[in-house]
Structures are given as C-alpha cells and as structure tokens.
Design a protein around this motif. Sequence first.
Motif, PDB file in Angstrom:
ATOM      1  N   ASP A 119       0.829  -1.207   0.000  1.00 32.94           N
ATOM      2  CA  ASP A 119       0.000   0.000   0.000  1.00 32.94           C
ATOM      3  C   ASP A 119       0.866   1.262   0.000  1.00 32.94           C
ATOM      4  O   ASP A 119       0.501   2.288  -0.583  1.00 32.94           O
ATOM      5  N   GLU A 120       2.031   1.169   0.648  1.00 30.67           N
ATOM      6  CA  GLU A 120       2.926   2.340   0.699  1.00 30.67           C
ATOM      7  C   GLU A 120       3.568   2.632  -0.664  1.00 30.67           C
ATOM      8  O   GLU A 120       4.101   3.718  -0.883  1.00 30.67           O
ATOM      9  N   ALA A 121       3.524   1.663  -1.578  1.00 34.39           N
ATOM     10  CA  ALA A 121       4.118   1.891  -2.900  1.00 34.39           C
ATOM     11  C   ALA A 121       3.296   2.892  -3.702  1.00 34.39           C
ATOM     12  O   ALA A 121       3.826   3.630  -4.533  1.00 34.39           O
ATOM     13  N   THR A 122       2.002   2.931  -3.439  1.00 39.71           N
ATOM     14  CA  THR A 122       1.132   3.793  -4.249  1.00 39.71           C
ATOM     15  C   THR A 122       0.511   4.919  -3.440  1.00 39.71           C
ATOM     16  O   THR A 122      -0.132   5.805  -3.999  1.00 39.71           O
ATOM     17  N   GLY A 123       0.635   4.916  -2.150  1.00 38.44           N
ATOM     18  CA  GLY A 123      -0.010   5.948  -1.330  1.00 38.44           C
ATOM     19  C   GLY A 123       0.301   5.714   0.120  1.00 38.44           C
ATOM     20  O   GLY A 123       1.450   5.808   0.528  1.00 38.44           O
ATOM     21  N   GLY A 124      -0.746   5.377   0.882  1.00 36.40           N
ATOM     22  CA  GLY A 124      -0.563   5.082   2.302  1.00 36.40           C
ATOM     23  C   GLY A 124      -0.094   6.286   3.080  1.00 36.40           C
ATOM     24  O   GLY A 124      -0.282   7.436   2.667  1.00 36.40           O
ATOM     25  N   PHE A 125       0.544   6.054   4.208  1.00 34.77           N
ATOM     26  CA  PHE A 125       1.017   7.150   5.061  1.00 34.77           C
ATOM     27  C   PHE A 125       2.090   7.974   4.357  1.00 34.77           C
ATOM     28  O   PHE A 125       2.134   9.200   4.448  1.00 34.77           O
ATOM     29  N   SER A 126       2.976   7.292   3.617  1.00 34.31           N
ATOM     30  CA  SER A 126       4.146   7.971   3.044  1.00 34.31           C
ATOM     31  C   SER A 126       3.854   8.657   1.722  1.00 34.31           C
ATOM     32  O   SER A 126       4.738   9.312   1.159  1.00 34.31           O
ATOM     33  N   GLY A 127       2.628   8.469   1.207  1.00 34.58           N
ATOM     34  CA  GLY A 127       2.310   9.048  -0.094  1.00 34.58           C
ATOM     35  C   GLY A 127       3.140   8.432  -1.209  1.00 34.58           C
ATOM     36  O   GLY A 127       3.468   9.090  -2.198  1.00 34.58           O
ATOM     37  N   GLY A 128       3.500   7.180  -1.044  1.00 28.08           N
ATOM     38  CA  GLY A 128       4.237   6.476  -2.099  1.00 28.08           C
ATOM     39  C   GLY A 128       5.746   6.528  -1.953  1.00 28.08           C
ATOM     40  O   GLY A 128       6.477   5.988  -2.787  1.00 28.08           O
ATOM     41  N   ARG A 129       6.234   7.179  -0.892  1.00 25.37           N
ATOM     42  CA  ARG A 129       7.705   7.277  -0.726  1.00 25.37           C
ATOM     43  C   ARG A 129       8.302   5.950  -0.266  1.00 25.37           C
ATOM     44  O   ARG A 129       9.394   5.580  -0.689  1.00 25.37           O
ATOM     45  N   GLY A 130       7.592   5.248   0.634  1.00 23.30           N
ATOM     46  CA  GLY A 130       8.091   3.943   1.051  1.00 23.30           C
ATOM     47  C   GLY A 130       8.006   3.719   2.542  1.00 23.30           C
ATOM     48  O   GLY A 130       7.372   4.483   3.278  1.00 23.30           O
ATOM     49  N   ILE A 131       8.680   2.666   3.009  1.00 26.12           N
ATOM     50  CA  ILE A 131       8.457   2.197   4.375  1.00 26.12           C
ATOM     51  C   ILE A 131       9.706   1.539   4.960  1.00 26.12           C
ATOM     52  O   ILE A 131      10.514   0.956   4.220  1.00 26.12           O
ATOM     53  N   VAL A 132       9.851   1.669   6.263  1.00 24.08           N
ATOM     54  CA  VAL A 132      10.836   0.881   7.014  1.00 24.08           C
ATOM     55  C   VAL A 132      10.027  -0.133   7.832  1.00 24.08           C
ATOM     56  O   VAL A 132       9.172   0.262   8.627  1.00 24.08           O
ATOM     57  N   ALA A 133      10.256  -1.415   7.609  1.00 24.11           N
ATOM     58  CA  ALA A 133       9.544  -2.451   8.365  1.00 24.11           C
ATOM     59  C   ALA A 133      10.560  -3.243   9.169  1.00 24.11           C
ATOM     60  O   ALA A 133      11.621  -3.604   8.652  1.00 24.11           O
ATOM     61  N   GLU A 134      10.235  -3.489  10.456  1.00 21.47           N
ATOM     62  CA  GLU A 134      11.202  -4.201  11.301  1.00 21.47           C
ATOM     63  C   GLU A 134      10.565  -5.361  12.048  1.00 21.47           C
ATOM     64  O   GLU A 134       9.372  -5.325  12.346  1.00 21.47           O
ATOM     65  N   GLY A 135      11.378  -6.392  12.302  1.00 16.57           N
ATOM     66  CA  GLY A 135      10.879  -7.549  13.037  1.00 16.57           C
ATOM     67  C   GLY A 135      11.909  -8.658  13.100  1.00 16.57           C
ATOM     68  O   GLY A 135      13.092  -8.417  13.397  1.00 16.57           O
ATOM     69  N   ARG A 136      11.455  -9.889  12.817  1.00 15.21           N
ATOM     70  CA  ARG A 136      12.343 -11.053  12.878  1.00 15.21           C
ATOM     71  C   ARG A 136      12.515 -11.720  11.516  1.00 15.21           C
ATOM     72  O   ARG A 136      13.501 -12.413  11.296  1.00 15.21           O
ATOM     73  N   ASP A 137      11.502 -11.541  10.634  1.00 14.63           N
ATOM     74  CA  ASP A 137      11.533 -12.264   9.353  1.00 14.63           C
ATOM     75  C   ASP A 137      11.253 -11.337   8.176  1.00 14.63           C
ATOM     76  O   ASP A 137      10.738 -11.766   7.154  1.00 14.63           O
TER      77      ASP A 137
END
Length: 236
Positions: A119-137
Amino acid sequence: MVTIAVDGPSGSGKSSVSRAVAARLGLAYLDTGAMYRAATLWCVRTDVALDDADAVADAVRAMPLTSGLDPAAPTVSLDGTDVAAAIRTTEVSSTVSKVATNLEVRAELKRRQRAIIDDEATGGFSGGRGIVAEGRDITTVVAPDADARVLLTASEEARLRRRSLEVHGAADAAAVAATRDQVLRRDRDDSTVSQFLQASDGVVTIDSSELDLDQTVAAVLAVVEQVVPEAPSARA
Ligand SMILES: Nc1ncnc2c1ncn2[C@@H]1O[C@H](COP(=O)(O)OP(=O)(O)O)[C@@H](O)[C@H]1O
Ligand SMILES: Nc1ccn([C@H]2C[C@H](O)[C@@H](COP(=O)(O)OP(=O)(O)O)O2)c(=O)n1
C-alpha cells in the motif's frame, strides 16, 4: 518507493533505530513485533487459550487490528481502542512467543504486513515514498525483495543492559536477571521459526554493541545510501 527491512534479536535496537530512520527519510514505519504482541493480547482478551493452536489462528484471522505508520507517533489499536501500553506488559512479553511460533498466525500476519508494505508503494502514510519495516523475518520472508536489508545485532550483554534499563530503570545484577527470560529465552523460542541470528545472503549486518543510538541510525542510513542511492535523502 523504497522498502527498508530491519531484523534482529530482542534489544538490538530495531524499533528505535527503524523509527528514527523512517523519520529521517520521510517514510512510513511498521513495527511487526507490535502486531504479534497485539495478536497475543487479542487472544487473552477474547479468552482463547494460547496453547490451542487452531483457536489462536482463528482468533488472529478475525483480529480487528490497525497499525498507525507515522514514525513520530506509531499506534496500534484493537477494535478502535489504543493498546500501545497493554501490549508491552510483562505478561504479553513472556507469552508472545507462543503466538509467534504458530505457523498459521505467521502466515496471516505476513499477509497483512505485505499488504501494508504494498500500500505504501502507491499511497498510504508515506504518499508512495516507502516504508521501514522491522521484526524477525522481514529481510527473509515478508520483504526479501526490499531495497535495503539490515540485520541489527548487539552482544547479549548490551541487549540485556538496554532492556533492563528500559523496563526496570536500572541495569544492576538483579534487574538484568529479571530481564533474562524476556530477552534470551524469548529469542531462543522465536528463533525456531525465524532466522534472525545470522544474516542471510545479501543482508548487511550492523553490530550496535559499541554504538549509541545516533551512531546506529547513521550506520543504517549509510547502508541505505550505498544500496539505494535514489532513496530520499536524510532530513537534517
Ligand atoms: N545503539 C544503542 N545504544 C544504546 N541504547 C540503545 C541502542 N539502540 C537501542 N537502544 C535502547 O535500547 C532499548 C531497546 O531498544 P529497542 O529499539 O526497543 O530494541 P528492539 O526493538 O530491537 O527490541 C531502548 O530503550 C533503546 O532506546
Ligand atoms: N516479524 C516478527 C516480529 C516479531 N515477532 C515476534 C517475536 C517477538 O518475541 C515478538 C515481539 O516482537 P518485538 O519486536 O516487539 O520484540 P522486542 O521486545 O522488541 O524484542 O514477536 C516475530 O515472530 N516476527
């Protein structure tokens, strides 16, 4: 659109570092650990026994979870109610691995995490800029195609000291001992279903044992700049 994936053991600094990196680059921030914690709380609140794997999986598939992606103020809510504090209790920290080692739960949360990232690729919170996702996998299963993939590590001693300071406000022997189960036993259990203790091919390891928070953030930003030169540049 840039996707940055960060994995690592408990207390390695994933959440604080990923939030800061997302804020600096104007990206969304996804704390996938918060989703596993929320899943655990949801089971407890709906009276589902954590040892009943099928019932847990059913409950998680029906879980009304919302993850707010603003790195300045990430939120997590169940059925519209904020649960940010409730998912950090010792009760949740010490039982979350039961839910996180349920493979049907992992499939469901992976599906939701993937949808958020896409969703972040086309809009979302970042307006398409992208995302940092963190976890274990994230570097291995959820976003193995991420532009930058980082494994954040730190010595056992550093991780215990940090978590102890965070939870008990002290890092003396008693406080560290009280933190061991939440950090070491949990990592041992979690590592039976995810590979986050050693970097997979193409994943850059950053050891933060001897770095402070700002230095660790700078090290991750340097990796991003190197592997994704077209990524948005860091804000001062
Ligand atoms: N490089 C670092 N140096 C010192 N303290 C750190 C560092 N990285 C994180 N911390 C602190 O350690 C604690 C745990 O960090 P956190 O980001 O929650 O780790 P994780 O998400 O990997 O469990 C926090 O209180 C955080 O401020
Ligand atoms: N992608 C992920 C993220 C978290 N988990 C599990 C493993 C952890 O025990 C819990 C909670 O994760 P969280 O990142 O909040 O844990 P920390 O206390 O920050 O180390 O969720 C997972 O299995 N896969």
